[in-house]
Enzyme design. Sequence first.
Site, PDB file in Angstrom:
ATOM      1  CG  ASP A  14      -1.620   1.257   1.506  1.00 47.20           C
ATOM      2  OD1 ASP A  14      -1.660   2.112   0.609  1.00 47.20           O
ATOM      3  OD2 ASP A  14      -2.181   1.405   2.620  1.00 47.20           O
ATOM      4  CE  LYS A  75      -1.853   7.146  -3.149  1.00 50.23           C
ATOM      5  NZ  LYS A  75      -2.196   6.156  -2.116  1.00 50.23           N
ATOM      6  CD  GLU A 180      -4.822   3.608  -2.181  1.00 48.46           C
ATOM      7  OE1 GLU A 180      -5.574   4.464  -1.676  1.00 48.46           O
ATOM      8  OE2 GLU A 180      -3.701   3.894  -2.653  1.00 48.46           O
ATOM      9  CG  ASP A 208      -9.119   4.302   1.539  1.00 48.76           C
ATOM     10  OD1 ASP A 208      -8.557   4.973   2.407  1.00 48.76           O
ATOM     11  OD2 ASP A 208      -8.508   3.556   0.745  1.00 48.76           O
TER      12      ASP A 208
END
Length: 614
Positions: A14, A75, A180, A208
């Site tokens: 992850d 990211k 994810e 999430d």
Amino acid sequence: MGKTGDDAPAIGIDLGTTYSCVAVWKNDRIEIIPNAQGYRTTPSCVAFVDAARLIGDGAKNQATINPANTIFDAKRLIGRRFSDSKVQEDKKLWPFKVIEGPSDTPKIVVSYKGKAKEFLAEEISSMVLGRMKEIAESYVGKPVKDAVITVPAYFNDPQRQATKDAGTIAGLNVISMINEPTAAAIAYGLEEPFKMKEKKKKNVVVFDLGGGTFDVSILTMVEGEFGTFEVKAVAGDTHLGGEDFDNRMVDHCVKEFKRKWKKDLTPNKKALGRLRCACEKAKRILSSDTLTSIELDCLHEGIDFSMKFSRAKFEDINMEYFDRCIKTLEACLSDAKMKKPEVNEVILVGGSTRIPKVQCMLQKLFYQKELYKSLNPDEAVAYGAAVMAAKLSGNSDKRCRDLVLLDVTPLSLGIEVRGKSFSIVIPRNTPIPMKKSKNYFTSRDNQTCIDIMVYQGERAKSTDNHLLGKFSISGIPPAPKRVVTCIVYFEIDASGILTVTAEILSTGKMNKLMITNENRSLSKEKIEKMVKDAEDYKHEDQEYKKKVEAFNALEDCIYDMKNKIMNMGYSERLKIMERTIADTTKWIEHHEDASVDEVQAMKEYLESICMQEF
Ligand code: AMP
């Protein structure tokens, strides 16, 4: 083909905005692998100090004293253009420098070994991935190659491709990239197999909310077949998460500082870095307490900063974000054609779902339904990725074998047609893998060439969407307009990689474009160069480690020798030894740049002088 017993297992990673986590299937279960410091998540942070590169906890720990060379948030940058408004917004708050590179590519500039060095976001992410690979390798005791990496469900193609490139640069063979929330749902399915038998079908919402991204996925799991996960719809915001909440807190403190001291501390990057760190800590405390304080000595121009921060204030300044999350969730339910009472489980993933207000708003939306909090929100995604990795590498466990993932495409895909309008070929939330075609006609008499511009997005005007790539098909036989038919095929594989093919119906002539993000993704040569650079950095890191170890050994040797001569009686020999010890100590002070061989030679010399006596 399955793996042999000698192969290292495939891992699940992850790659988070703020933290990353790695897991592996071992002894019939998933193990979350701790890093060398014993932590189960590792900061997605890379720092460049005078003579070394630090990754993870080491980098994060020195962030406040070296803000300009400590890179986080890769990211939020990956797969984006420099001119992207989000990049421009973030740039204002980052303590490190981001400049415009060729073709509107953002580049991060740091000072390393006295020189300015530029990095792409992919390279920084590859360093974090490389560290996760090493963490896994020290746990399994073998070199690891294969990995499943997760990405936000709402990532577009360039962002996915750039993440894959980062994996390749890190020396990983990325066997798949999964979303994810889907990974979290797989973890849930594995943890709750019995409850699933109670119903024929189970509709789950995965909410999430991480450090930098927000993702919602709505999935249906089917009874009996443990492993069928059918994604119904996804939605999200690849630029919304815990860091935005931190930023609001920082803004609030900056205003407070200005009000109280009439001074603007924003140009002081070090102060901003310290403030950001303190705000993040305070935010976490506010998830359990209703009041906390932020205390920072000598924050700016010698002024101590002290301020109370209440949970109510935190909620107030971030309410706009929380509302946005709920609205996105409602839109996703509507896309999935699912009514709220039909939802059987709401699963919380991502560190920011610990915020009480977020939980409270969600619970209210689902008529006070209990939320599912049993998965560790920081680890669930890596857990699911590791299950997928085990499956794809041929693990024979029934839970892996039975796993079937039916995903959807997060954004609509299509081409530009006359008047710059966007003609959708594959609408968003279409199940993948998938192949679809649409017919188009020439728009001019005797048109000999057609340009195919492939876009991704939801806007009616093509240029408001994201250009994925372009290609053309030429050699069309002369004919009046609207006579020649061009069939455009869109094919998406299970990893979400798109191939677009155009075919002239009358001649069968074809041309195709694999959207590995032609214009934005790195070329094979560039990737190869970066792989080499990454290896060089790794080599440098190892060399640096060796050097530090050599110096440490020399210092230990001096220490031992000093202890030993303390009990010796006076002699000429003792004088020589004392002098040698003093000379060696001085030598260390003046030879920071000495090579490992030189340091070892010094140690051997010291030992040769002193050892004779013992
Ligand atoms: P993730 O990307 O899932 O690792 O989430 C990391 C984000 O969760 C960071 O922004 C953290 O500040 C945030 N976070 C972690 N724990 C808490 C907490 N107890 N309360 C609020 N936010 C948290």
